[in-house]
Design a protein around this motif. Structure first.
Motif, PDB file in Angstrom:
ATOM      1  N   UNK A 119      13.565   4.987   6.080  1.00  0.00           N
ATOM      2  CA  UNK A 119      14.200   3.841   6.736  1.00  0.00           C
ATOM      3  C   UNK A 119      14.300   2.634   5.840  1.00  0.00           C
ATOM      4  N   UNK A 120      14.739   2.838   4.594  1.00  0.00           N
ATOM      5  CA  UNK A 120      14.783   1.769   3.592  1.00  0.00           C
ATOM      6  C   UNK A 120      16.212   1.458   3.173  1.00  0.00           C
ATOM      7  N   UNK A 166       7.197  -2.474   1.574  1.00  0.00           N
ATOM      8  CA  UNK A 166       7.111  -1.363   0.627  1.00  0.00           C
ATOM      9  C   UNK A 166       8.280  -1.413  -0.341  1.00  0.00           C
ATOM     10  N   UNK A 167       7.974  -1.352  -1.626  1.00  0.00           N
ATOM     11  CA  UNK A 167       9.029  -1.283  -2.648  1.00  0.00           C
ATOM     12  C   UNK A 167       8.751  -0.075  -3.543  1.00  0.00           C
ATOM     13  N   UNK A 168       9.749   0.801  -3.702  1.00  0.00           N
ATOM     14  CA  UNK A 168       9.615   1.990  -4.546  1.00  0.00           C
ATOM     15  C   UNK A 168      10.625   1.893  -5.689  1.00  0.00           C
ATOM     16  N   UNK A 169      10.221   1.403  -6.862  1.00  0.00           N
ATOM     17  CA  UNK A 169      11.120   1.368  -8.012  1.00  0.00           C
ATOM     18  C   UNK A 169      11.143   2.728  -8.714  1.00  0.00           C
ATOM     19  N   UNK A 170      12.328   3.277  -8.882  1.00  0.00           N
ATOM     20  CA  UNK A 170      12.487   4.602  -9.478  1.00  0.00           C
ATOM     21  C   UNK A 170      13.278   4.486 -10.774  1.00  0.00           C
ATOM     22  N   UNK A 171      12.675   4.892 -11.867  1.00  0.00           N
ATOM     23  CA  UNK A 171      13.370   4.847 -13.156  1.00  0.00           C
ATOM     24  C   UNK A 171      13.651   3.434 -13.626  1.00  0.00           C
ATOM     25  N   UNK A 172      12.751   2.501 -13.301  1.00  0.00           N
ATOM     26  CA  UNK A 172      12.902   1.092 -13.673  1.00  0.00           C
ATOM     27  C   UNK A 172      11.790   0.724 -14.639  1.00  0.00           C
ATOM     28  N   UNK A 194      17.500  -8.909   1.757  1.00  0.00           N
ATOM     29  CA  UNK A 194      16.608 -10.001   2.114  1.00  0.00           C
ATOM     30  C   UNK A 194      15.813  -9.730   3.383  1.00  0.00           C
ATOM     31  N   UNK A 195      16.377  -8.961   4.296  1.00  0.00           N
ATOM     32  CA  UNK A 195      15.697  -8.682   5.549  1.00  0.00           C
ATOM     33  C   UNK A 195      15.037  -7.321   5.600  1.00  0.00           C
ATOM     34  N   UNK A 196      15.138  -6.546   4.512  1.00  0.00           N
ATOM     35  CA  UNK A 196      14.605  -5.183   4.510  1.00  0.00           C
ATOM     36  C   UNK A 196      13.092  -5.179   4.386  1.00  0.00           C
ATOM     37  N   UNK A 197      12.426  -4.358   5.168  1.00  0.00           N
ATOM     38  CA  UNK A 197      10.973  -4.207   5.064  1.00  0.00           C
ATOM     39  C   UNK A 197      10.600  -3.097   4.086  1.00  0.00           C
ATOM     40  N   UNK A 198      11.551  -2.222   3.778  1.00  0.00           N
ATOM     41  CA  UNK A 198      11.330  -1.155   2.804  1.00  0.00           C
ATOM     42  C   UNK A 198      12.555  -1.075   1.891  1.00  0.00           C
TER      43      UNK A 198
END
Length: 284
Positions: A193-194, A226-232, A164-168
């Motif tokens: 830093x995610x 920033x959100x990096x979805x991998x294999x989703x 909830x508090x993550x920026x990445x």
């Protein structure tokens, strides 16, 4: 107008940001809480927070025009259910905008927005966020909750995450073939830093993650930079939880995957080839 913030943890920045009028923290346990005007603290006496639901219901004296915000974690979801049932108030999720009489909610993975109105108090489940500095003193309440006892504990040794508090955030899905391959996602996360989150099958089907790592309809609703979805693949029950992300970079070997519809940037390729190259470039 009063906003009642119900929590068991200190990380309540997103709840404080949504609050209006006087802010009253109803804190189950001993977590220090800042950002509120006053605190009602409920002693647990060693009992699970969920067992104190009757005391929480009594403490939250919500009147017409008030709002109730509950931290979206396992204990919070249980307490939210008790509050909704006892006070006959609507439950709101995926809140974009909120007032004393109306709310705008994200629906169907962010494809549409729904406007709802209500005459009395309403309750919203909100992702926790970051810790708000300070420790507001208040009244301490003790009493009898439900008569329960802990007979066994199954404690996972993994580290806690604060999605909830993550920026990445790096999100992982069923594109990962084996649990040990998740090391690639974690290495990418360390490089930028995610935090690492996941889809529901990796929690309930594979058992590779704790329940609190799940991003989606019945998990965390997040809005990182920033959100990096991998294999989703991008099913609605997942995208409903991440559509507030500012920038989405999709990595998937299926160019028709629905996840690309939300992408700001997309990489079509095998994650086992793409991630090592990304990590190498980031470390250069």
């Amino acid at each position: 107008m009063t906003t009642w913030i119900v929590t068991t943890v200190s990380e309540i920045s997103t709840l404080v940001a949504l609050a209006q009028g006087e802010k009253v923290g109803v804190v189950v346990g001993d977590a220090p809480v800042g950002g509120v005007d006053r605190v009602i603290r409920i002693e647990t006496g060693g009992a699970p927070a969920e067992a104190l639901a009757p005391l929480v219901v009594e403490a939250v004296d919500a009147q017409p025009g008030d709002l109730i915000l509950v931290a979206n974690n396992p204990a919070g979801r249980s307490l939210a259910g008790a509050l909704c049932a006892a006070k006959n108030v609507p439950l709101l999720r995926n809140v974009r905008e909120l007032s004393a009489t109306s709310a705008t909610l994200s629906r169907f993975g962010g494809k549409v927005e729904e406007s709802v109105q209500f005459a009395g108090p309403a309750l919203a489940l909100v992702s926790e966020g970051e810790r708000v500095e300070g420790d507001v003193a208040g009244d301490t309440v003790s009493g009898a909750g439900y008569d329960v006892s802990v007979v066994a504990e199954d404690i996972h040794p993994g580290a806690q995450v604060n999605l909830g508090g993550a920026t990445r955030i790096v999100g992982v899905g069923r594109g990962f073939v084996a649990q040990e391959d998740l090391a690639l996602a974690r290495e990418l996360a360390r490089a930028i830093g995610a935090e690492v989150g996941c889809t529901r099958p990796l929690v309930e089907g594979h058992g590779w993650f704790d329940r609190d790592s799940y991003l989606g309809v019945s998990g965390h609703t997040v809005a990182p930079d920033l959100y990096i979805p991998v294999g989703i693949s991008g099913q609605i029950h997942h995208t409903a939880g991440i559509d507030g992300a500012q920038t989405i970079v999709v990595i998937n070997n299926d160019e028709t995957a629905a996840m690309f519809e939300l992408a700001d940037y997309g990489i079509v390729g095998n994650l086992y080839e793409v991630l090592p190259k990304m990590i190498e470039a980031l470390k250069a």
